[in-house]
Design a protein around this motif. Structure first.
Motif, PDB file in Angstrom:
ATOM      1  N   HIS A 218      16.927  -2.452   4.522  1.00  0.00           N
ATOM      2  CA  HIS A 218      15.568  -2.345   4.376  1.00  0.00           C
ATOM      3  C   HIS A 218      15.153  -1.348   4.934  1.00  0.00           C
ATOM      4  O   HIS A 218      15.701  -0.919   6.051  1.00  0.00           O
ATOM      5  N   PRO A 219      13.838  -0.669   4.966  1.00  0.00           N
ATOM      6  CA  PRO A 219      13.298   0.479   5.617  1.00  0.00           C
ATOM      7  C   PRO A 219      13.179   0.166   7.355  1.00  0.00           C
ATOM      8  O   PRO A 219      12.653  -1.139   7.416  1.00  0.00           O
ATOM      9  N   SER A 220      13.254   1.074   7.954  1.00  0.00           N
ATOM     10  CA  SER A 220      13.181   0.642   9.380  1.00  0.00           C
ATOM     11  C   SER A 220      11.628   1.029   9.856  1.00  0.00           C
ATOM     12  O   SER A 220      10.787   1.291   8.799  1.00  0.00           O
ATOM     13  N   ALA A 221      11.279   0.648  10.995  1.00  0.00           N
ATOM     14  CA  ALA A 221       9.652   0.875  11.423  1.00  0.00           C
ATOM     15  C   ALA A 221       9.436   2.355  11.438  1.00  0.00           C
ATOM     16  O   ALA A 221       8.296   2.594  10.911  1.00  0.00           O
ATOM     17  N   GLN A 222      10.380   3.025  11.636  1.00  0.00           N
ATOM     18  CA  GLN A 222      10.192   4.545  11.696  1.00  0.00           C
ATOM     19  C   GLN A 222       9.837   5.004  10.181  1.00  0.00           C
ATOM     20  O   GLN A 222       8.997   5.818  10.142  1.00  0.00           O
ATOM     21  N   LEU A 223      10.497   4.748   9.334  1.00  0.00           N
ATOM     22  CA  LEU A 223      10.347   5.074   7.950  1.00  0.00           C
ATOM     23  C   LEU A 223       9.172   4.445   7.503  1.00  0.00           C
ATOM     24  O   LEU A 223       8.335   5.073   6.507  1.00  0.00           O
ATOM     25  N   HIS A 224       8.980   3.144   7.734  1.00  0.00           N
ATOM     26  CA  HIS A 224       7.666   2.568   7.325  1.00  0.00           C
ATOM     27  C   HIS A 224       6.449   3.332   8.052  1.00  0.00           C
ATOM     28  O   HIS A 224       5.453   3.738   7.251  1.00  0.00           O
ATOM     29  N   GLN A 225       6.653   3.975   9.208  1.00  0.00           N
ATOM     30  CA  GLN A 225       5.358   4.747   9.728  1.00  0.00           C
ATOM     31  C   GLN A 225       5.171   6.029   8.926  1.00  0.00           C
ATOM     32  O   GLN A 225       4.085   6.354   8.541  1.00  0.00           O
ATOM     33  N   LEU A 226       6.426   6.720   8.619  1.00  0.00           N
ATOM     34  CA  LEU A 226       6.389   7.949   7.839  1.00  0.00           C
ATOM     35  C   LEU A 226       5.576   7.769   6.408  1.00  0.00           C
ATOM     36  O   LEU A 226       4.899   8.481   5.915  1.00  0.00           O
ATOM     37  N   VAL A 227       6.135   6.633   5.761  1.00  0.00           N
ATOM     38  CA  VAL A 227       5.514   6.386   4.530  1.00  0.00           C
ATOM     39  C   VAL A 227       4.069   6.004   4.634  1.00  0.00           C
ATOM     40  O   VAL A 227       3.027   6.317   3.712  1.00  0.00           O
ATOM     41  N   SER A 228       3.419   5.100   5.673  1.00  0.00           N
ATOM     42  CA  SER A 228       2.044   5.103   5.859  1.00  0.00           C
ATOM     43  C   SER A 228       1.187   6.250   5.971  1.00  0.00           C
ATOM     44  O   SER A 228       0.121   6.341   5.394  1.00  0.00           O
TER      45      SER A 228
ATOM     46  N   ILE B 168      -0.416   9.035  -9.518  1.00  0.00           N
ATOM     47  CA  ILE B 168       0.272   9.814  -8.382  1.00  0.00           C
ATOM     48  C   ILE B 168       1.455   9.352  -8.306  1.00  0.00           C
ATOM     49  O   ILE B 168       1.862   8.043  -8.068  1.00  0.00           O
ATOM     50  N   PHE B 169       2.507  10.198  -8.341  1.00  0.00           N
ATOM     51  CA  PHE B 169       3.935   9.606  -8.468  1.00  0.00           C
ATOM     52  C   PHE B 169       4.484  10.197  -6.842  1.00  0.00           C
ATOM     53  O   PHE B 169       4.352  11.216  -6.355  1.00  0.00           O
ATOM     54  N   VAL B 170       4.999   9.315  -5.790  1.00  0.00           N
ATOM     55  CA  VAL B 170       5.495   9.701  -4.646  1.00  0.00           C
ATOM     56  C   VAL B 170       6.946   9.555  -4.370  1.00  0.00           C
ATOM     57  O   VAL B 170       7.427   8.362  -4.576  1.00  0.00           O
ATOM     58  N   ASP B 171       7.806  10.260  -4.354  1.00  0.00           N
ATOM     59  CA  ASP B 171       9.177  10.138  -4.230  1.00  0.00           C
ATOM     60  C   ASP B 171       9.551  10.254  -2.588  1.00  0.00           C
ATOM     61  O   ASP B 171       9.144  11.064  -1.902  1.00  0.00           O
ATOM     62  N   VAL B 172      10.065   9.084  -2.060  1.00  0.00           N
ATOM     63  CA  VAL B 172      10.155   8.967  -0.641  1.00  0.00           C
ATOM     64  C   VAL B 172      11.466   9.496  -0.102  1.00  0.00           C
ATOM     65  O   VAL B 172      11.648   9.902   1.025  1.00  0.00           O
ATOM     66  N   THR B 173      12.351   9.988  -1.025  1.00  0.00           N
ATOM     67  CA  THR B 173      13.401  10.495  -0.599  1.00  0.00           C
ATOM     68  C   THR B 173      13.377  11.882   0.751  1.00  0.00           C
ATOM     69  O   THR B 173      14.197  11.731   1.472  1.00  0.00           O
ATOM     70  N   PRO B 174      12.381  12.734   0.354  1.00  0.00           N
ATOM     71  CA  PRO B 174      12.386  13.550   1.454  1.00  0.00           C
ATOM     72  C   PRO B 174      12.048  13.279   2.724  1.00  0.00           C
ATOM     73  O   PRO B 174      12.795  13.458   3.961  1.00  0.00           O
ATOM     74  N   LEU B 175      11.312  11.951   3.094  1.00  0.00           N
ATOM     75  CA  LEU B 175      11.181  11.208   4.263  1.00  0.00           C
ATOM     76  C   LEU B 175      12.546  10.767   4.760  1.00  0.00           C
ATOM     77  O   LEU B 175      12.838  10.774   6.031  1.00  0.00           O
ATOM     78  N   VAL B 176      13.337   9.904   3.956  1.00  0.00           N
ATOM     79  CA  VAL B 176      14.314   9.380   4.169  1.00  0.00           C
ATOM     80  C   VAL B 176      15.408  10.296   4.852  1.00  0.00           C
ATOM     81  O   VAL B 176      16.201  10.172   5.731  1.00  0.00           O
TER      82      VAL B 176
ATOM     83  N   GLY C 277      -2.856   9.621   3.582  1.00  0.00           N
ATOM     84  CA  GLY C 277      -3.318  10.973   3.189  1.00  0.00           C
ATOM     85  C   GLY C 277      -3.622  10.991   1.710  1.00  0.00           C
ATOM     86  O   GLY C 277      -4.858  11.431   1.480  1.00  0.00           O
ATOM     87  N   ILE C 278      -2.979  10.088   0.904  1.00  0.00           N
ATOM     88  CA  ILE C 278      -3.358   9.846  -0.540  1.00  0.00           C
ATOM     89  C   ILE C 278      -4.687   9.176  -0.587  1.00  0.00           C
ATOM     90  O   ILE C 278      -5.547   9.613  -1.419  1.00  0.00           O
ATOM     91  N   LEU C 279      -4.793   7.951   0.154  1.00  0.00           N
ATOM     92  CA  LEU C 279      -6.108   7.355  -0.040  1.00  0.00           C
ATOM     93  C   LEU C 279      -7.297   8.080   0.601  1.00  0.00           C
ATOM     94  O   LEU C 279      -8.451   7.831   0.317  1.00  0.00           O
TER      95      LEU C 279
ATOM     96  N   LEU D 264      -1.980  17.014   0.229  1.00  0.00           N
ATOM     97  CA  LEU D 264      -0.673  16.160  -0.171  1.00  0.00           C
ATOM     98  C   LEU D 264       0.645  16.897   0.064  1.00  0.00           C
ATOM     99  O   LEU D 264       0.562  18.214  -0.278  1.00  0.00           O
ATOM    100  N   ASN D 265       1.757  16.505   0.484  1.00  0.00           N
ATOM    101  CA  ASN D 265       2.791  17.006   0.544  1.00  0.00           C
ATOM    102  C   ASN D 265       3.577  17.122  -0.858  1.00  0.00           C
ATOM    103  O   ASN D 265       3.914  16.221  -1.460  1.00  0.00           O
ATOM    104  N   GLN D 266       3.533  18.473  -1.325  1.00  0.00           N
ATOM    105  CA  GLN D 266       4.054  18.894  -2.612  1.00  0.00           C
ATOM    106  C   GLN D 266       5.625  18.452  -2.934  1.00  0.00           C
ATOM    107  O   GLN D 266       6.169  18.389  -4.062  1.00  0.00           O
ATOM    108  N   ASP D 267       6.432  18.249  -1.649  1.00  0.00           N
ATOM    109  CA  ASP D 267       7.803  17.889  -1.775  1.00  0.00           C
ATOM    110  C   ASP D 267       8.084  16.448  -2.270  1.00  0.00           C
ATOM    111  O   ASP D 267       9.106  16.334  -3.109  1.00  0.00           O
TER     112      ASP D 267
END
Length: 315
Positions: free
Chosen positions: A275-285, A251-259, A290-292, A297-300
């Motif tokens: 470096h990523p903020s706590a808010q961005l870490h939360q969104l990535v987690s 699986i390939f995950v592009d974090v750009t849409p979250l950023v 969801g993947i695990l 999955l978010n197709q974007d």
């Protein structure tokens, strides 16, 4: 009179800066100055016996593992340990597997491969999933680093925290500009890029030899909107590499849409630390959980290996 007022104003400004530099505690992306040193002393824990920011590695032979592999983004520089996407993913307990963090400050792809190899040799774990985090500077072991010197003499920097702060600010900005240009030059250099993609392929092949699923987590740079947008240049190259080399269940995950959902201030750890903020870490987690859990999955931002996509969409 004007000279006197100007001198007093300058002195008050300098005193304020000196007090700020001596008392403030926040992280610096370049890990410079006493403000950053104080932050590390307060927040850079736990560090386990194998040197990573994580709990101690327990018995690894009986429980399959989810291993997080990456650089300072995975280690969570700039935020508290319990704010990192690693800790949040682990705490959600989406699987019965053991979680291990192998994020290392400043690691390139070549260094990450060595880290994983040493870990496999030492512990012989059963890997279920490897979440490999990537940033545009992971190519740095294959390029010539720019040389930027501090502007002020060391004897002045040692005596004044205010001077230290200003010098580190100027140094970071100057180094950052030269560093970004060197990075993008490396991606445009066919020979350097070929070496880097070979490093990536070797690492990902080693992961697949362990019969583990690969989640390739790719971040843009976070410094500002312009730099984030420009990151699309290397992300496109890395996604093309993934499409050409991936295996089933990768699986390939592009974090750009979250950023892009966050303002430049909201996405970074501090004014001095991209470096990523706590808010961005939360969104990535949330995406990783969801993947695990194998939920929708978010197709974007989440992309399957093309072979898997063809099986799911026969058109």
């Amino acid at each position: 009179m004007i000279l006197t007022v100007g001198t007093i104003s300058l002195a008050l400004t300098w005193i304020s800066l000196e007090i700020f530099a001596r008392c403030a505690t926040f992280s610096s992306g370049a890990q410079l100055g006493l403000t950053d040193r104080r932050w590390r002393k307060k927040n850079w824990h736990p560090i386990n016996r194998i040197g990573f920011r994580d709990f101690e590695v327990g018995e690894v032979k009986k429980t399959p593992q989810v291993v997080f592999l990456g650089d300072s983004f995975t280690a969570g520089y700039g935020v508290k340990f319990d704010e990192t996407f690693y800790f949040l993913s682990r705490s959600a307990n989406p699987t019965p597997y053991q979680f291990v963090n192998l994020g290392k400050l400043g690691a390139s792809t070549e260094q990450e491969a060595k880290t994983l190899s040493r870990y496999l040799t030492a512990f012989k774990p059963e890997l279920r999933t490897v979440i490999h985090q990537y940033l545009g500077n992971d190519i740095q072991s294959r390029m010539t680093m720019p040389k930027v010197d501090h502007r002020l003499p060391a004897r002045l920097r040692v005596r004044s925290e205010g001077i230290n702060f200003l010098d580190n600010l100027l140094f970071s900005r100057e180094l950052g500009g030269a560093y970004f240009e060197a990075l993008y030059h490396a991606y445009r250099d066919k020979n350097l890029l070929a070496l880097h993609l070979a490093d990536l392929k070797k690492l990902h092949t080693d992961i697949r030899k362990q019969k583990a699923n690969l989640v390739f987590l790719v971040f843009p740079f976070l410094d500002n909107d312009q730099i984030t947008a420009r990151s699309a240049e290397y992300i496109k190259i890395i996604r093309n590499y993934f499409n050409e080399t991936c295996a089933k269940n990768d699986i390939f995950v592009d974090v750009t849409p979250l950023v892009e959902k966050l303002s430049p201030r909201e996405r970074v750890a501090s004014c001095m630390d991209a470096h990523p903020s706590a808010q961005l870490h939360q969104l990535v987690s949330e995406v990783l959980i969801g993947i695990l859990q194998k939920t929708k999955l978010n197709q974007d931002m989440v992309h399957l290996c093309p072979s898997d996509q063809a099986l799911q969409d026969p058109r």
